[in-house]
Scaffold this motif. Structure first.
Motif, PDB file in Angstrom:
ATOM      1  N   SER A 178       0.737  -1.177   0.062  1.00 16.43           N
ATOM      2  CA  SER A 178      -0.082   0.211   0.020  1.00 16.43           C
ATOM      3  C   SER A 178       0.723   1.201   0.048  1.00 16.43           C
ATOM      4  N   TYR A 179       0.112   2.390  -0.260  1.00 19.29           N
ATOM      5  CA  TYR A 179       1.011   3.540  -0.175  1.00 19.29           C
ATOM      6  C   TYR A 179       0.366   4.647   0.704  1.00 19.29           C
ATOM      7  N   ILE A 180       1.123   5.621   1.294  1.00 22.21           N
ATOM      8  CA  ILE A 180       0.924   6.744   2.075  1.00 22.21           C
ATOM      9  C   ILE A 180       1.121   7.947   1.491  1.00 22.21           C
ATOM     10  N   GLN A 181       0.296   8.797   1.228  1.00 23.62           N
ATOM     11  CA  GLN A 181       0.793  10.157   0.801  1.00 23.62           C
ATOM     12  C   GLN A 181       1.422  11.092   1.881  1.00 23.62           C
ATOM     13  N   ARG A 182       2.514  11.466   1.480  1.00 24.22           N
ATOM     14  CA  ARG A 182       3.218  12.562   2.395  1.00 24.22           C
ATOM     15  C   ARG A 182       2.239  13.739   2.295  1.00 24.22           C
ATOM     16  N   ARG A 183       2.248  14.478   3.672  1.00 22.05           N
ATOM     17  CA  ARG A 183       1.527  15.722   3.741  1.00 22.05           C
ATOM     18  C   ARG A 183       2.525  16.618   4.611  1.00 22.05           C
ATOM     19  N   PRO A 184       2.406  17.875   4.251  1.00 18.68           N
ATOM     20  CA  PRO A 184       3.280  18.969   5.056  1.00 18.68           C
ATOM     21  C   PRO A 184       2.771  19.057   6.325  1.00 18.68           C
ATOM     22  N   GLY A 185       3.517  19.203   7.411  1.00 19.20           N
ATOM     23  CA  GLY A 185       3.005  19.287   8.652  1.00 19.20           C
ATOM     24  C   GLY A 185       2.804  20.811   8.888  1.00 19.20           C
ATOM     25  N   GLU A 186       2.204  20.960  10.122  1.00 27.73           N
ATOM     26  CA  GLU A 186       1.522  22.466  10.413  1.00 27.73           C
ATOM     27  C   GLU A 186       2.801  23.175  10.181  1.00 27.73           C
ATOM     28  N   GLU A 187       4.021  23.029  10.751  1.00 26.15           N
ATOM     29  CA  GLU A 187       5.329  24.253  10.738  1.00 26.15           C
ATOM     30  C   GLU A 187       6.152  23.700   9.591  1.00 26.15           C
ATOM     31  N   VAL A 188       5.862  22.620   8.455  1.00 25.39           N
ATOM     32  CA  VAL A 188       6.621  22.530   7.450  1.00 25.39           C
ATOM     33  C   VAL A 188       5.992  22.976   6.020  1.00 25.39           C
ATOM     34  N   PRO A 189       6.830  23.745   5.313  1.00 29.24           N
ATOM     35  CA  PRO A 189       6.155  24.257   4.365  1.00 29.24           C
ATOM     36  C   PRO A 189       5.760  23.417   3.121  1.00 29.24           C
ATOM     37  N   GLU A 190       4.713  23.309   2.299  1.00 25.81           N
ATOM     38  CA  GLU A 190       4.487  22.427   1.319  1.00 25.81           C
ATOM     39  C   GLU A 190       5.619  22.396   0.309  1.00 25.81           C
ATOM     40  N   ALA A 191       6.073  21.422  -0.005  1.00 30.99           N
ATOM     41  CA  ALA A 191       7.426  21.228  -1.011  1.00 30.99           C
ATOM     42  C   ALA A 191       6.693  20.219  -2.220  1.00 30.99           C
ATOM     43  N   SER A 192       6.160  20.825  -3.337  1.00 34.87           N
ATOM     44  CA  SER A 192       5.713  20.072  -4.366  1.00 34.87           C
ATOM     45  C   SER A 192       7.089  20.365  -5.353  1.00 34.87           C
ATOM     46  N   SER A 193       7.710  19.090  -5.641  1.00 36.57           N
ATOM     47  CA  SER A 193       8.793  18.975  -6.737  1.00 36.57           C
ATOM     48  C   SER A 193       8.485  19.601  -8.012  1.00 36.57           C
ATOM     49  N   GLN A 194       7.314  19.234  -8.600  1.00 41.18           N
ATOM     50  CA  GLN A 194       7.241  19.802  -9.903  1.00 41.18           C
ATOM     51  C   GLN A 194       7.049  21.414  -9.982  1.00 41.18           C
ATOM     52  N   LYS A 195       6.218  21.774  -8.867  1.00 34.23           N
ATOM     53  CA  LYS A 195       6.191  23.098  -8.705  1.00 34.23           C
ATOM     54  C   LYS A 195       7.688  23.945  -8.685  1.00 34.23           C
TER      55      LYS A 195
END
Length: 720
Positions: free
Chosen positions: A691-708
């Motif tokens: 199975s797979y679990i999607q990573r999610r940014p935490g409250e104090e961790v900025p979002e990091a989308s590799s494609q963006k």
């Protein structure tokens, strides 16, 4: 401390329990695609797009993978998957896994996306919800535009059950003869030559707030269903039910028996248009048992082949709505940037007699200065790959162009450039892979077109698909001949280059040029080349070379040094490669894998793969590039090319992987890998159970989308 070699042999790394099933892993990938359709962070029309992609992917999965499993069952083949599941077990588990996902797909569309689309003025209505004015318009439209195209087919002793073509949408209709009270069965095919969705004129699409809607209309099959009386005059319409079938769509080509490969594939394509054996029946859940039973009998299907749907069938057609002019419901438009080193490239001189007075360098000067690396779709495919071939076609010093074409677009600027080159007297040789699945017809068209202008066209090797992405330009420069090459990870298709992430290397390195020459001689002649200077070439040297690169990392760890492997690819299936990765993990080599789709390796198993991490990135662009990094005790080696770690790529295809010889490009690729490994928006982590679990940014961790991030980097490099 690293384990001893003796301890490493105490576990059988070929044990099936250490391998994930290929088919179920693919379904996990498509499940991640479906998640994008359900993710509220994704723009609304993009969610509809992902729903269409999920549906289209599933069609192909049945046409190819399920078809193959059913053939194995029918032939009573006891072929076991690497995880030791039989074909029957795999079919049962596919069915069990898919049913809740199909239910989720249609629930997402009917209960979430459809209402939200309506809130934004996109009204995909049911016929019964139309006003009288709207019905009057559609009834007239039906009479004038649809009725002449539709053909009802009776089914009775004098009219056998009609052959129902692959992926066709149909109506099962029951009518009653008012004189005899006999109920009769008929089938009406929904024509594919007409739009799947019928739009109402703007004045009939006014919303409750008085503003005109963006789009208002109904599915074509509903317009037909509510006008069945015109197809069966004098009969009473009792009921109708929509259904859709999927058939075996793979080519059954025996190459050894085909004297003319082009003719043989054309004949097989005619068979595919209608399809092979039926594999799947999609029907509405309200379809009565009598109709269901009849369809199963006539299509020679079993109950396990039925997939019930609540709502519109064939959601892959929802891609239609991506053309609507509502940018606020889509991703921000992306315009690929021109690579900084190519911004002052002068246009090819189309007049060989004219003096070259344009400012800037020519393409070949740029490559001579230094190897050139391009990353699509962040950097423009047209300004790099297309322009490279166009420059070669019109450069008076170019003598020859050689190229492989696996998939290309119908209106291909690359093929047009090759035609221009031939017309300009260049020696042009093109290997067109006719066996590129679902692109065969397009490739046949271009092969004939190229041959008609004098291009030397080769159709590939018997028993092998040519999947490598290579171009070579031979140019006379002063008193010597120079070879310029492009080696890529993706197809020479300017349309998909906007949607797929791919890499390309331009070089005039003499050893790479000599190797590419040898590959073309292998493809077009009788060469039995067994070794190459720099390139990894399948099915000749690639498997052994990859295994030796993994083994070198193992030996470095055994010698007290650092071992590190990072690899990005589409699929990881090959058991021998996986076994060696397990050995590397047990030795202490740190391994990170970025595998978009199928992954049969199980990470995180105690004493087996504790040092292996696997992520999959599913986002706006389809991750298609292949990158392979080996630490090599600080003397890093990095490779790019066309091959995944699959048996078919390593053993049954002609593939090319190139080392990156330029230190700056190698650093760029390492940076790309690092950005992807740090993704916490589109990345999914593979668990030991598959199975797979999607990573999610935490409250104090900025979002990091590799494609963006890569889009932003491309824009910044262009600005600088």
């Amino acid at each position: 401390m690293p384990k001893s070699k003796k301890a490493a042999h105490q576990i059988n790394l070929n044990d099936p329990q250490y391998y994930l099933n290929r088919e179920l892993s693919w379904l996990e990938f498509n499940k991640r695609v479906l998640h994008e359709a359900c993710d509220s962070r994704t723009p609304l029309l993009e969610r509809l797009k992902f729903l269409a992609i999920w549906s289209s992917n599933l069609d192909e999965f049945f046409m190819v993978r399920v078809a193959a499993l059913k053939q194995q069952v029918e032939a009573k083949v006891s072929l076991l998957a690497s995880d030791c599941r039989t074909p029957e077990q795999q079919l049962d588990e596919i069915s069990s896994m898919l049913r809740p996902l199909v239910a989720k797909e249609h629930e997402q569309f009917e209960k979430v996306l459809r209402p939200q689309l309506a809130e934004h003025g996109i009204n995909i209505l049911d016929y019964i919800d139309l006003t009288q004015k709207q019905r009057n318009y559609l009834d007239k439209y039906y009479e004038e535009q649809i009725f002449p195209v539709v053909t009802p087919l009776a089914v009775d002793p004098s009219h056998p059950f009609p052959y129902i073509s692959n992926l066709s949408l149909n109506l099962a209709v029951v009518v009653k003869n008012p004189e005899t009270q006999e109920e009769l069965f008929a089938r009406v095919k929904v024509p594919t030559v007409l739009p799947r969705f019928l739009a109402l004129p703007p004045d009939l699409g006014i919303q409750d707030n008085g503003k005109p809607a963006v789009w208002t209309g109904v599915p074509l099959e509903q317009a037909i269903a509510h006008n069945l009386e015109s197809l069966f005059p004098g009969m009473n319409i009792q009921e109708y039910h929509t259904f859709r079938i999927t058939r075996d769509g793979d080519l059954a080509l025996k190459e050894d028996d085909a004297d003319d490969l082009l003719l043989a594939i054309e004949q097989e394509l005619r068979k595919r248009r209608v399809g092979g054996d039926a594999l799947r029946l999609e029907i509405h859940s309200q379809t009565p048992e009598s109709i269901r039973k009849r369809l199963l009998e006539d299509l020679e299907l079993e109950e396990n082949d039925v997939y019930e749907v609540d709502g519109i069938l064939g959601l892959k057609d929802m891609m239609y709505f991506m053309s609507l002019p509502v940018p606020e419901l889509k991703d921000q438009p992306w315009q690929a940037v021109v690579h900084p080193r190519l911004q002052r490239i002068k246009e090819p001189n189309l007049n060989p007699d004219a003096r070259e007075i344009e400012e800037g360098k020519d393409f070949f000067t740029v490559i001579r200065e230094k190897d050139l690396f391009v990353h699509h779709p962040y950097q423009s495919f047209s300004s790099s790959v297309v322009n490279f071939i166009a420059h070669a076609a019109h450069d008076r010093n170019v003598l020859a162009i050689k190229m492989t074409l696996y998939r290309t677009s119908f209106e291909s600027p690359i093929v047009n450039a090759l035609i221009a080159a031939a017309e300009n007297g260049k020696q042009v040789s093109v290997l067109v892979e006719l066996k590129a699945r679902f692109d065969e017809e397009n490739n046949i068209y271009w092969a004939k077109r190229l041959e008609s202008v004098g291009v030397h066209v080769v159709y590939g090797l018997v028993g092998l698909k040519t999947h490598c992405k290579i171009v070579m330009v031979v140019r006379r420069e002063q008193d010597r001949i120079s070879r310029y090459v492009h080696i890529g990870t993706g197809n020479y298709n300017h349309k998909t280059a906007r949607l797929y992430t791919d890499l390309g290397l331009f070089s005039c390195n003499e050893e790479l040029g000599a190797d590419v020459t040898d590959v073309f001689n292998f493809l077009t002649g009788y060469s039995r080349q067994k070794s190459y200077r720099k390139l990894l070439v399948a099915p000749v040297t690639m498997r052994d070379r990859f295994l030796s690169l993994i083994q070198r990392e193992i030996e470095n760890v055994h010698n007290g040094l650092t071992g590190r492997i990072v690899a990005k690819m589409n699929s990881l299936v090959d058991p021998e490669i996986i076994c060696h990765l397990y050995e590397a993990s047990r030795a202490g080599v740190q391994i990170d894998l970025i595998v978009r789709g199928i992954c049969c390796l199980r990470p995180g198993l105690k004493d087996i793969s504790e040092n292996i991490r696997v992520i999959s990135i599913v986002g706006r662009f389809l991750e298609h590039s292949r990158i392979f990094y080996f630490h090599n005790n600080g003397q890093e080696e990095i490779y790019i090319g066309s091959a995944d770690w699959m048996r078919r790529n390593l053993d049954r295809r002609v593939e090319v992987i190139t080392p990156i010889l330029d230190a700056d490009i190698a650093k760029d690729l390492q940076e790309i890998l690092g950005i992807m490994l740090a993704d916490n928006r589109q990345a999914w982590e593979l668990q030991p159970d598959g199975s797979y679990i999607q990573r999610r940014p935490g409250e104090e961790v900025p979002e990091a989308s590799s494609q963006k991030i890569l889009m932003s980097m491309a824009l910044n490099s262009n600005a600088n």
